[in-house]
Write an enzyme that holds these catalytic residues in place. Sequence first.
Site, PDB file in Angstrom:
ATOM      1  N   THR A   1     -24.310  75.347  40.530  1.00  0.00           N
ATOM      2  CA  THR A   1     -23.767  75.040  41.848  1.00  0.00           C
ATOM      3  C   THR A   1     -24.910  74.851  42.835  1.00  0.00           C
ATOM      4  OG1 THR A   1     -22.517  75.913  43.736  1.00  0.00           O
ATOM      5  CG2 THR A   1     -23.448  77.534  42.221  1.00  0.00           C
ATOM      6  N   GLY A   2     -24.803  73.813  43.660  1.00  0.00           N
ATOM      7  CA  GLY A   2     -25.833  73.520  44.637  1.00  0.00           C
ATOM      8  C   GLY A   2     -25.819  72.031  44.926  1.00  0.00           C
TER       9      GLY A   2
ATOM     10  N   GLY B   1     -26.319  68.626  44.002  1.00  0.00           N
ATOM     11  CA  GLY B   1     -26.368  68.131  42.636  1.00  0.00           C
ATOM     12  C   GLY B   1     -27.540  67.245  42.319  1.00  0.00           C
TER      13      GLY B   1
ATOM     14  N   THR C   1     -18.969  74.065  44.672  1.00  0.00           N
ATOM     15  CA  THR C   1     -18.594  73.884  43.275  1.00  0.00           C
ATOM     16  C   THR C   1     -17.923  75.159  42.813  1.00  0.00           C
ATOM     17  OG1 THR C   1     -20.720  72.713  43.055  1.00  0.00           O
ATOM     18  CG2 THR C   1     -19.506  73.124  41.028  1.00  0.00           C
TER      19      THR C   1
ATOM     20  N   VAL D   1     -21.624  60.697  42.612  1.00  0.00           N
ATOM     21  CA  VAL D   1     -21.380  61.689  41.567  1.00  0.00           C
ATOM     22  C   VAL D   1     -22.576  62.626  41.527  1.00  0.00           C
ATOM     23  CG1 VAL D   1     -21.056  62.067  39.091  1.00  0.00           C
ATOM     24  CG2 VAL D   1     -19.942  60.124  40.214  1.00  0.00           C
ATOM     25  N   GLY D   2     -22.304  63.927  41.496  1.00  0.00           N
ATOM     26  CA  GLY D   2     -23.369  64.911  41.421  1.00  0.00           C
ATOM     27  C   GLY D   2     -23.610  65.413  40.010  1.00  0.00           C
ATOM     28  N   ASP D   3     -24.147  66.609  39.920  1.00  0.00           N
ATOM     29  CA  ASP D   3     -24.528  67.147  38.608  1.00  0.00           C
ATOM     30  C   ASP D   3     -23.361  67.688  37.806  1.00  0.00           C
ATOM     31  OD1 ASP D   3     -24.384  69.294  40.585  1.00  0.00           O
ATOM     32  OD2 ASP D   3     -25.101  70.598  38.991  1.00  0.00           O
TER      33      ASP D   3
END
Length: 297
Positions: free
Chosen positions: A214-215, A217, A164, A193-195
Amino acid sequence: MTTRPDYALALHGGAGPKPGRDYSEVERHLSDLICEGEAMLKAGHSAVDTVEHMVRELEVSGLYVAGRGSAQNAAGFVETDAAIMDGAAMKAGSIAAVRNLVNPISGARAVMDKTPHIMIAGEGADRFCAERGLETVKDPANWYRLPVGVEEVETKTDELAHGTVGAVAMDKSGRLAAATSTGGLFGKRAGRVGDTPIIGAGTWADSGVAVSCTGLGEYFMLANAAYDIAAQMKYAKCPLGAAASNTLNAIAQYGGDGGLIAIDAEGTIVAPYNSHGMKCASVKAGEPAKVSVFSPN
């Protein structure tokens, strides 16, 4: 009582860089970009304009897992997510699962500025971005590239590479803003879809703090990580550093790792992580810029 600096800015290029690999190109890029962002804030640009510009530059560089550095999903095409939030105006915009957009963050900005919505996803987001005249990738086969530190073999394993980019800023008027963009997981399921585009999970800004995460999600969504920091500060009067640590500890308990950058209303900058490292840079008025990959910033 400390005096609030005139401005503050932090950038990240993703958590989880792998020890032993060469990130000198990333460090040079972040060093140049943080200086460019500082010049914008010194010149009086708003926090929200600055974070959008910073993330646009991170996207087009191809050095990170966002924008040009995004990779194909399991169905063979690229989908990206992005979000931006203007803390002073309490406005936000995001796009999710958008295909072949050169600057996803500008799609998110258009949602914030040009619609009554906060998130637009999938084909609807593709159509919206086309209507706004946002630049699309004309030749995907030759546009996308592997980011620095990611090897081809890692895109074909179960331990999927991810990343990210993000920026948080405080401008001369004390306004806070955050922006985040991602290409997601290499080989992810189409439509995942992530965070990043979830306001409150991967991105948040209000009058007290701006956060970009970042990571992996899924774990940041479980923690509602970005807003969790703001809530601790608002309701428990928790200092920014402690609030960020508490949130990362919760993510670790869920089985995840990663990092974040954040700035509070006093110009305090934190960039903690619980992964191997995090590509990040920061600067504030009266202090030299800092760039790091494997040591706390």
